[in-house]
Structures are given as structure tokens and as C-alpha cells.
Design an enzyme around this catalytic site. Structure first.
Site, PDB file in Angstrom:
ATOM      1  N   HIS A 191       0.817  -1.217   0.000  1.00  0.00           N
ATOM      2  CA  HIS A 191       0.000   0.000   0.000  1.00  0.00           C
ATOM      3  C   HIS A 191       0.856   1.275   0.000  1.00  0.00           C
ATOM      4  O   HIS A 191       0.524   2.255   0.653  1.00  0.00           O
ATOM      5  CB  HIS A 191      -1.016  -0.019   1.155  1.00  0.00           C
ATOM      6  CG  HIS A 191      -0.425  -0.155   2.529  1.00  0.00           C
ATOM      7  ND1 HIS A 191      -1.021  -0.883   3.537  1.00  0.00           N
ATOM      8  CD2 HIS A 191       0.690   0.362   3.081  1.00  0.00           C
ATOM      9  CE1 HIS A 191      -0.294  -0.808   4.631  1.00  0.00           C
ATOM     10  NE2 HIS A 191       0.752  -0.057   4.392  1.00  0.00           N
ATOM     11  N   HIS A 240      -0.757   4.938   9.647  1.00  0.00           N
ATOM     12  CA  HIS A 240       0.622   5.433   9.693  1.00  0.00           C
ATOM     13  C   HIS A 240       0.657   6.765  10.433  1.00  0.00           C
ATOM     14  O   HIS A 240       0.878   7.809   9.825  1.00  0.00           O
ATOM     15  CB  HIS A 240       1.173   5.610   8.287  1.00  0.00           C
ATOM     16  CG  HIS A 240       1.114   4.376   7.445  1.00  0.00           C
ATOM     17  ND1 HIS A 240      -0.045   3.925   6.869  1.00  0.00           N
ATOM     18  CD2 HIS A 240       2.076   3.490   7.080  1.00  0.00           C
ATOM     19  CE1 HIS A 240       0.198   2.807   6.186  1.00  0.00           C
ATOM     20  NE2 HIS A 240       1.481   2.535   6.297  1.00  0.00           N
ATOM     21  N   HIS A 279      10.780  -3.540   2.772  1.00  0.00           N
ATOM     22  CA  HIS A 279      11.158  -2.132   2.729  1.00  0.00           C
ATOM     23  C   HIS A 279      11.606  -1.664   4.097  1.00  0.00           C
ATOM     24  O   HIS A 279      11.168  -2.168   5.120  1.00  0.00           O
ATOM     25  CB  HIS A 279      10.046  -1.228   2.178  1.00  0.00           C
ATOM     26  CG  HIS A 279       8.779  -1.110   2.986  1.00  0.00           C
ATOM     27  ND1 HIS A 279       8.016  -2.179   3.390  1.00  0.00           N
ATOM     28  CD2 HIS A 279       8.119  -0.013   3.437  1.00  0.00           C
ATOM     29  CE1 HIS A 279       6.941  -1.755   4.038  1.00  0.00           C
ATOM     30  NE2 HIS A 279       6.979  -0.438   4.097  1.00  0.00           N
ATOM     31  N   GLU A 298       5.177  -5.180   8.227  1.00  0.00           N
ATOM     32  CA  GLU A 298       3.764  -5.051   7.830  1.00  0.00           C
ATOM     33  C   GLU A 298       3.201  -6.354   7.269  1.00  0.00           C
ATOM     34  O   GLU A 298       1.991  -6.574   7.286  1.00  0.00           O
ATOM     35  CB  GLU A 298       3.608  -3.951   6.756  1.00  0.00           C
ATOM     36  CG  GLU A 298       3.813  -2.556   7.292  1.00  0.00           C
ATOM     37  CD  GLU A 298       3.707  -1.488   6.195  1.00  0.00           C
ATOM     38  OE1 GLU A 298       3.658  -0.310   6.558  1.00  0.00           O
ATOM     39  OE2 GLU A 298       3.692  -1.819   4.993  1.00  0.00           O
TER      40      GLU A 298
END
Lengths: 150, 289
Positions: free
Chosen positions: B12, B59, B197, B244
Site C-alpha cells: 500500500h 501510519h 522495505h 507489515e
């Protein structure tokens, strides 16, 4: 009984755990305040005065003024909160992430286009990957440093 | 009865939303990313889900450090796209499904998962980017998302985050909850975030193509075993934000095979590096009828 924190031996990485969150509470809440346009305007008008409204440490305030994201993170900042400073400055997430490596924006972008940073040598402290402490800063900034030495 | 017909998995990345919103989708940098979703866009038009149970993380948008719920279910009638500091994304308001959400909350809490119930929150890119990827661009005022969405926010920002094992078990409880709902609904469950990431420190930019693809293999074929993987493996191999990916195990746990049914059909599998700082992964698994 001490807590289990196996993530302390990863180079170039600070895991935002409950302890870091405690240290960085006001730093991160300051960042959160920048989601409001009025606050962004007040911060831009006088950064120091705006920071002085928050119960942050002097070190944290200085790290924000310097836009030293690595220092902010060491002092309890979390990247998703710190990103609000970047948004205020008109910076993208990639520019922010790149700024922590010592690479130029172009160098960092090129690294990502070439497939990103390898995990090789960057899994544990003491290896020889490009994220290890002895290889900072990265990119041309680091080459210049090495060049001086030899 | 309501049933979970399929699960969708996707990264996302906020820059994907920005690329769409700024009309950059056809640029050479972004075109390969969006091409990976062409199949899904057609597929979902035929599937016509009534509700998407969308697992994502906030976030530092709706949740500051004032309170940090581990699992939060959105039970409101609608959710506004959040201003994350760059202005709200120009996408339609997200319509919830309060009846099913309340039913799932009650069922799952009685099944020992202590959810936080959220009746008011804005939703950030973690939720709206997957919707844009699967449904394409929508006019913020004239357009609408074609189905209801139940936001399910997982804390993956402050450690410790929930374990893969716990997420996988939660998915199973969500499946039981959906199947005990009286209405006849076609429900999909989406797991979002990842893949490898890292957004912080000198190690920023870490990508691990081999590990990501092994994760996809294991998620498809042996999710119960994958769910045993400890957090430290995610962080070391896939970067601090790669954690995540535990959210994908919630969606996977809700599939029929985990409850003794047939293995799902892999309708789409896609992997691309990079989107900004991130490896993009995407899977569609469909339960056999």
C-alpha cells in the site's frame, strides 16, 4: 525478567519499541501537530518558538531544526511521525529515507531503481554491508571521505 | 449466509496513491506497477463483492501516540480519507458496513481476540491505495467505491506488533464470524502492506527479492508454517517496515483451506521493484465454490 529484544544487533536500524516511544513521546506528538495547516504555518514562521511550546528535550529540538532524521530516530522519533516534518518541508518519503543514508537524492533513487539495498552484509552488526557504521556516509559523500584518508 | 469468497494481498505504498492522484500512472517508472493490477481490476468487476474486510495499518494518522490499539475494527457508516500532511487524497468517502462490522466485533471478541472498536476515524493511504489499485481511479465527489469496506487497523508501527501466529489465528476467527452472519453477503478479505522495505536509518532502501518471493510461496502453500516465523526474521530480512507483512496472515487465515476446505486457486501473482522505497507484491487467492 528482562525483555527480549533480539533486534538490537541490526545495523543502521532503530526499532521503535515501547522504550523508544516513551523517549520520543513529545517529539512524535509535535510531529503529529503538523497535520493541521495552521500549525504548519506557525512552525514555518518561527520553528524555534513553535518547538519551545513542546516538552521536548533540547537535543530533540536541535535534531528537528537540523532536519537530522537519524538523530531524531535515535532520540525516540518514529519515521511515520517524522514524515509530517517532511510533508511540511514539501519532501517525499523517498527524499526523507534517502537523507538518512548520506547519499544524494539521485544516488538513492538510482539504488532503488537497481533493485534496492541488498541484505547481504546488512543483517547483523559486525558484517561488511553498506549499512554498517564503518561505511557511512554512503555514496559520493563516503567516497570523498575515503579519498581524503588515502 | 455471508461467506468469504477470496483474499487479495497488496502493498500500500503512499507514492502509488500520489502517482495516481497526480496523473503519473502512465509514466515509465509507474506503468509496470499498475500493469500488475490490470488482471485484478477485471477480476473484481466479475466478483462483485458486497463487502471488503480490509486489513491495513494506520501510519500515525488516525492514531497518534495517545493510544495504540493492536487490533482496531471500524464500525462506522463512513470513513473520510485523511489529510496525512500533503492534503487528503482525492478519492471518495469510504462507506462502511456497520451491521457486519458490529457482528464480527462481537463474535471475534467472544472468540478471545480483544479488539478495539472504533466508531469514528479517518483512513489513510494504507486503506485507500489498495482500493485505488483494485478499483481504479474514482472521482472524489461524483464517484463511489463499488462496495462497503470494513477497515481493520493493525498496529505495526510500535513494537511489539502482533505475532504472525496471532494474526493467522485472528483470520480464522474472522472467518467464523463472517459465516455466522445472517445476511447473504459476498465478502472478500484483503491483507495489505509490505513487501520488503525499510524507511529509516543508514539501512533505508533494503529490498530482498528472494525472501519476498519465498514469502509468497509459503503464504500460498503453507501459511500455518509461515505464521510461526518470528518478528526478527521479518526485520532482518525484509527491513524494519517489512514487518507489515504479518497483516497478510490475517487475510490468509480466513481462507477455506485453513478450516479444512480445499486449497484456494491462485488467480494472480505479481512482484515488482521498486515503488519509491518499497517492493510491491500482489496476490489474489480465490476459494473454490
Amino acid at each position: 525478567m528482562s525483555l527480549h529484544k533480539p533486534y538490537k544487533d541490526i545495523p543502521g536500524t532503530v526499532i521503535f519499541d515501547a522504550e523508544q516511544s516513551r523517549l520520543g513521546y513529545w517529539l512524535n506528538q509535535f510531529c503529529m501537530s503538523l497535520m493541521k495547516a495552521d500549525n504548519r504555518a506557525r512552525f514555518k514562521a518561527d520553528e524555534r518558538a513553535y518547538l519551545d511550546e513542546w516538552a521536548m528535550t533540547e537535543e530533540q529540538k536541535q535534531a528537528v531544526l537540523d532536519r537530522d532524521l537519524n538523530r531524531c530516530i535515535a532520540l525516540g522519533g518514529n519515521i511515520y511521525f517524522l514524515a509530517k516534518i517532511g510533508a511540511t518541508d514539501g519532501k517525499s518519503f523517498q527524499q526523507m529515507a534517502g537523507s538518512m543514508t548520506g547519499m544524494s537524492e539521485e544516488e538513492y533513487r538510482d539504488m532503488m531503481l537497481a533493485g534496492g539495498r541488498s541484505a547481504e552484509g546488512n543483517r547483523k552488526l559486525g558484517e561488511d554491508g553498506d549499512a554498517q557504521a564503518h561505511r557511512q556516509p554512503q555514496g559520493k559523500a563516503g567516497q570523498a571521505k575515503t579519498g581524503d584518508k588515502h | 449466509m455471508a461467506r468469504i469468497t477470496a483474499s487479495v494481498y497488496t502493498s500500500h505504498v503512499p507514492a502509488i496513491g500520489a502517482a495516481l492522484d497526480l496523473g503519473k500512472a502512465q509514466e515509465p517508472y509507474w506503468q509496470p506497477v499498475f500493469a500488475g493490477y490490470d488482471y485484478g481490476k477485471q477480476w473484481i468487476k466479475q466478483q462483485k463483492p458486497d463487502v471488503i474486510f480490509l486489513v491495513y495499518n494506520d501510519h500515525a494518522t488516525a492514531f497518534s501516540l495517545d493510544f495504540i490499539p493492536t487490533f482496531a475494527i471500524g464500525t462506522a457508516a463512513e470513513f473520510q480519507p485523511a489529510d496525512e500532511g500533503w492534503g487528503p487524497r482525492p478519492v471518495p468517502v469510504v462507506k462502511g458496513h456497520p451491521e457486519l462490522a458490529a457482528h464480527i466485533a462481537q463474535s471475534v471478541i467472544q472468540d478471545d481476540f480483544d479488539l478495539t472498536i472504533v466508531n469514528k476515524m479517518d483512513v489513510d493511504h494504507g486503506l485507500t491505495v489498495p482500493l485505488s489499485l483494485m478499483f481504479g481511479e474514482q472521482d472524489p465527489q461524483q464517484g463511489a467505491w463499488p462496495c462497503a469496506v470494513i477497515p481493520f487497523a493493525v498496529n505495526v508501527v510500535q513494537y511489539p506488533v502482533p505475532s504472525g501466529r496471532r494474526c493467522f489465528q485472528l483470520g480464522q476467527a474472522i472467518r467464523r464470524a463472517v459465516e455466522s452472519f445472517g445476511g447473504d453477503l459476498n465478502v472478500q478479505i484483503w491483507g495489505t502492506g509490505g513487501m520488503s522495505h525499510q524507511l529509516q536509518g543508514p539501512r533505508a532502501g533494503l529490498i530482498n527479492r528472494e525472501w519476498d518471493n519465498a514469502f509468497l510461496d509459503r503464504l500460498i502453500a503453507d501459511p500455518a508454517e509461515l505464521a510461526q516465523m518470528p518478528h526478527i526474521d521479518y526485520v532482518r530480512e525484509a527491513g524494519s517496515e517489512g514487518i507489515e507483512l504479518v497483516m497478510w496472515l490475517i487475510a490468509r487465515g480466513a481462507m477455506a483451506d485453513v478450516a479444512g476446505g480445499p486449497a484456494p486457486e491462485v488467480k494472480q501473482r505479481f512482484y515488482h521493484v521498486p515503488a519509491s522505497n518499497t517492493a510491491v507484491g500482489h496476490l489474489i487467492l480465490e476459494n473454490k465454490q
